[in-house]
Every structure is written in structure tokens, then in C-alpha cells.
Design a protein around this motif. Structure first.
Motif, PDB file in Angstrom:
ATOM      1  N   LEU A  94     -32.530  17.998  10.234  1.00 30.78           N
ATOM      2  CA  LEU A  94     -33.298  18.037   8.986  1.00 30.78           C
ATOM      3  C   LEU A  94     -33.232  16.724   8.237  1.00 30.78           C
ATOM      4  CD1 LEU A  94     -33.140  21.191   9.572  1.00 30.78           C
ATOM      5  CD2 LEU A  94     -33.890  21.238   7.219  1.00 30.78           C
ATOM      6  N   GLU A  95     -32.086  16.085   8.268  1.00 32.75           N
ATOM      7  CA  GLU A  95     -31.971  14.780   7.614  1.00 32.75           C
ATOM      8  C   GLU A  95     -32.859  13.748   8.315  1.00 32.75           C
ATOM      9  OE1 GLU A  95     -30.743  14.290   4.728  1.00 32.75           O
ATOM     10  OE2 GLU A  95     -29.872  16.281   4.588  1.00 32.75           O
ATOM     11  N   ALA A  96     -32.945  13.830   9.635  1.00 33.19           N
ATOM     12  CA  ALA A  96     -33.825  12.927  10.378  1.00 33.19           C
ATOM     13  C   ALA A  96     -35.287  13.214  10.036  1.00 33.19           C
ATOM     14  CB  ALA A  96     -33.574  13.047  11.879  1.00 33.19           C
ATOM     15  N   ALA A  97     -35.629  14.475   9.831  1.00 36.18           N
ATOM     16  CA  ALA A  97     -36.993  14.822   9.404  1.00 36.18           C
ATOM     17  C   ALA A  97     -37.256  14.292   7.992  1.00 36.18           C
ATOM     18  CB  ALA A  97     -37.192  16.338   9.451  1.00 36.18           C
ATOM     19  N   SER A 108     -45.391  19.692  15.452  1.00 34.94           N
ATOM     20  CA  SER A 108     -46.342  20.524  14.701  1.00 34.94           C
ATOM     21  C   SER A 108     -46.365  20.208  13.209  1.00 34.94           C
ATOM     22  CB  SER A 108     -46.065  22.007  14.928  1.00 34.94           C
ATOM     23  OG  SER A 108     -44.936  22.428  14.187  1.00 34.94           O
ATOM     24  N   ILE A 109     -45.262  19.686  12.656  1.00 34.81           N
ATOM     25  CA  ILE A 109     -45.254  19.343  11.225  1.00 34.81           C
ATOM     26  C   ILE A 109     -45.590  17.873  11.000  1.00 34.81           C
ATOM     27  CG2 ILE A 109     -43.714  21.223  10.585  1.00 34.81           C
ATOM     28  CD1 ILE A 109     -41.512  19.016  10.202  1.00 34.81           C
ATOM     29  N   GLY A 110     -45.961  17.187  12.081  1.00 36.56           N
ATOM     30  CA  GLY A 110     -46.438  15.819  11.935  1.00 36.56           C
ATOM     31  C   GLY A 110     -45.393  14.730  12.065  1.00 36.56           C
ATOM     32  N   LEU A 111     -44.229  15.068  12.606  1.00 34.44           N
ATOM     33  CA  LEU A 111     -43.223  14.033  12.802  1.00 34.44           C
ATOM     34  C   LEU A 111     -43.582  13.162  13.994  1.00 34.44           C
ATOM     35  CD1 LEU A 111     -39.787  15.870  12.352  1.00 34.44           C
ATOM     36  CD2 LEU A 111     -40.985  14.434  10.707  1.00 34.44           C
ATOM     37  N   TRP A 162     -38.051  10.462  15.462  1.00 37.84           N
ATOM     38  CA  TRP A 162     -37.142  11.524  15.017  1.00 37.84           C
ATOM     39  C   TRP A 162     -35.946  11.636  15.960  1.00 37.84           C
ATOM     40  CZ3 TRP A 162     -36.730  16.715  17.192  1.00 37.84           C
ATOM     41  CH2 TRP A 162     -35.993  17.587  16.395  1.00 37.84           C
ATOM     42  N   ARG A 163     -36.214  11.629  17.273  1.00 37.85           N
ATOM     43  CA  ARG A 163     -35.113  11.687  18.255  1.00 37.85           C
ATOM     44  C   ARG A 163     -34.209  10.472  18.126  1.00 37.85           C
ATOM     45  NH1 ARG A 163     -38.471  12.728  23.372  1.00 37.85           N
ATOM     46  NH2 ARG A 163     -39.228  14.822  23.010  1.00 37.85           N
ATOM     47  N   LYS A 164     -34.820   9.297  17.954  1.00 35.96           N
ATOM     48  CA  LYS A 164     -34.043   8.059  17.788  1.00 35.96           C
ATOM     49  C   LYS A 164     -33.181   8.163  16.529  1.00 35.96           C
ATOM     50  CE  LYS A 164     -34.669   3.138  16.923  1.00 35.96           C
ATOM     51  NZ  LYS A 164     -34.681   2.891  15.502  1.00 35.96           N
ATOM     52  N   ASN A 165     -33.773   8.645  15.441  1.00 36.34           N
ATOM     53  CA  ASN A 165     -33.031   8.786  14.192  1.00 36.34           C
ATOM     54  C   ASN A 165     -31.853   9.745  14.327  1.00 36.34           C
ATOM     55  OD1 ASN A 165     -34.702   7.015  12.855  1.00 36.34           O
ATOM     56  ND2 ASN A 165     -35.897   8.598  11.847  1.00 36.34           N
ATOM     57  N   LEU A 166     -32.018  10.757  15.145  1.00 41.99           N
ATOM     58  CA  LEU A 166     -30.928  11.726  15.337  1.00 41.99           C
ATOM     59  C   LEU A 166     -29.665  11.078  15.903  1.00 41.99           C
ATOM     60  CD1 LEU A 166     -32.738  14.917  16.639  1.00 41.99           C
ATOM     61  CD2 LEU A 166     -31.366  14.690  14.565  1.00 41.99           C
ATOM     62  N   ALA A 195     -25.920   7.113  12.914  1.00 36.99           N
ATOM     63  CA  ALA A 195     -24.764   7.615  12.163  1.00 36.99           C
ATOM     64  C   ALA A 195     -25.113   7.944  10.715  1.00 36.99           C
ATOM     65  CB  ALA A 195     -23.635   6.588  12.202  1.00 36.99           C
ATOM     66  N   SER A 196     -26.170   7.346  10.171  1.00 40.57           N
ATOM     67  CA  SER A 196     -26.485   7.565   8.756  1.00 40.57           C
ATOM     68  C   SER A 196     -26.791   9.025   8.456  1.00 40.57           C
ATOM     69  CB  SER A 196     -27.658   6.681   8.320  1.00 40.57           C
ATOM     70  OG  SER A 196     -28.822   7.008   9.039  1.00 40.57           O
ATOM     71  N   PHE A 197     -27.365   9.743   9.403  1.00 43.37           N
ATOM     72  CA  PHE A 197     -27.685  11.152   9.167  1.00 43.37           C
ATOM     73  C   PHE A 197     -26.435  12.017   9.220  1.00 43.37           C
ATOM     74  CE2 PHE A 197     -31.533   9.095  10.648  1.00 43.37           C
ATOM     75  CZ  PHE A 197     -32.338   9.330   9.548  1.00 43.37           C
ATOM     76  N   LYS A 198     -25.525  11.671  10.104  1.00 44.62           N
ATOM     77  CA  LYS A 198     -24.229  12.361  10.133  1.00 44.62           C
ATOM     78  C   LYS A 198     -23.488  12.110   8.814  1.00 44.62           C
ATOM     79  CE  LYS A 198     -23.483  11.819  15.139  1.00 44.62           C
ATOM     80  NZ  LYS A 198     -24.135  13.026  15.508  1.00 44.62           N
TER      81      LYS A 198
END
Length: 177
Positions: A82-85, A116-119, A124-128, A131-134
Motif C-alpha cells: 500500500l505504501e508503494a501504491a 486495474s487501479i492505474g498503477l 510499483w514492483r520496483k518500489n516494493l 527500504a523507504s516503504f519498509k
């Protein structure tokens, strides 16, 4: 009714850093510390949805991550998704989708929903993997602990911990105090 001594205050005030639905200038601010795999959070989602409809521009809703990994092994990874989104401006779309499909989280097609939500699914996968999202999830967890949060869902209404029933009528009454 709790005495003033029993009141627990939100230790870290709501800011623009938070995920906010509505305006922070609203007369009521509801903060939830939640876990996307928590069944009680799933039930509370529908109550909050009704409150937002009832109160309209009189309320701002804030969601902070509080993954209970001992109970829900995927809680961290779901919060990070969700943070990556959120990095693409789609936090609330993912938030709602997770709670509305909570009963089948194990079999969800996350990439399909992200698309489906336009990501931008590749981004998004790269962002996951970043470390910033963790770190963002960890920060939310720490603010919750500092505010006395031990389980989910935990709500604060206008800066004070809400300890009443998790139903529309009770929570609506708490916003009118």
C-alpha cells in the motif's frame, strides 16, 4: 465514562505525512491504527466508511499501519504494498480494495489489481523492493506504540483514544463530544 486520568492521547499529531481522506481542517479527525489482515479491522472498515458518508466534510480519516506480524505473517508486506501504491497516488484505492477483499487475501492477484487501479505495475514492483516503504511502515508502528497501541484496530478521535464500541452510532456520538 473515562476520567481525564484515563485518557490516552495520540503521541504524534496528524500531519500531511499521513494518509488522509478529507481535510485536516475538518472539525473531527479519526485516526486508525490498522492491519490489513485483521478481521476486526475488516469489520471496522465498513463502520468507518459509513461514518465518512455521515459526516462528509466534517471529518478527516487517517490510516496508519500497525502490522501484527505475529498474528498475520503477511501484514508487513501488505502494508508495504500500500505504501508503494501511495507513491503513485493510489493509497486509498488499494486500502479500500484490500479491506473489501480481505476474506480472500491469500488468492488475490495483486499485480492485476495494481493494474486495474492505474498503477505502473513495473514501478510499483520496483518500489516494493525499496527500504523507504519498509521504513514508513516501521514509523507508523512506532507512533502507534508511543500512543499505547497494542492491537488493531485502535482509533483516536480528535487526538484521544476511542475505547467505545466499534459501531456507527457509538463512534458518531464520540465525534459530537
Amino acid at each position: 465514562m473515562a476520567s481525564d486520568v484515563d485518557l490516552i492521547e495520540l503521541s504524534v499529531p496528524v500531519t500531511e505525512r499521513d494518509h488522509v481522506r478529507g481535510s485536516l481542517d475538518a472539525p473531527n479527525v479519526i485516526v486508525e491504527y490498522g492491519d490489513y489482515e485483521c478481521p476486526d479491522c475488516g469489520r471496522a472498515y465498513w463502520v468507518v466508511k459509513e461514518l465518512l458518508e455521515d459526516l462528509g466534510d466534517q471529518v478527516a480519516f487517517v490510516f496508519r499501519n500497525f502490522p501484527l506480524v505475529d498474528l498475520h505473517p503477511r501484514a508487513d508486506s501488505v502494508a508495504e504494498a500500500l505504501e508503494a501504491a501511495a507513491a503513485q497516488g493510489r493509497f486509498w484505492e488499494m486500502h479500500d480494495w484490500f479491506y473489501e477483499h480481505q476474506h480472500s487475501l491469500e488468492s488475490l492477484d495483486l499485480d492485476g489489481h495494481a493494474r486495474s487501479i492505474g498503477l505502473d505495475v513495473e514501478l510499483w514492483r520496483k518500489n516494493l523492493r525499496e527500504a523507504s516503504f519498509k521504513e514508513r511502515v516501521r514509523e507508523d508502528l512506532e507512533t502507534g506504540r508511543a500512543s499505547g497501541v497494542h492491537g488493531t484496530p485502535t482509533f483516536f478521535i480528535n487526538g484521544t483514544r476511542y475505547t467505545g464500541k466499534l459501531d456507527r452510532r457509538s463512534m458518531l456520538a464520540a465525534t459530537r463530544r
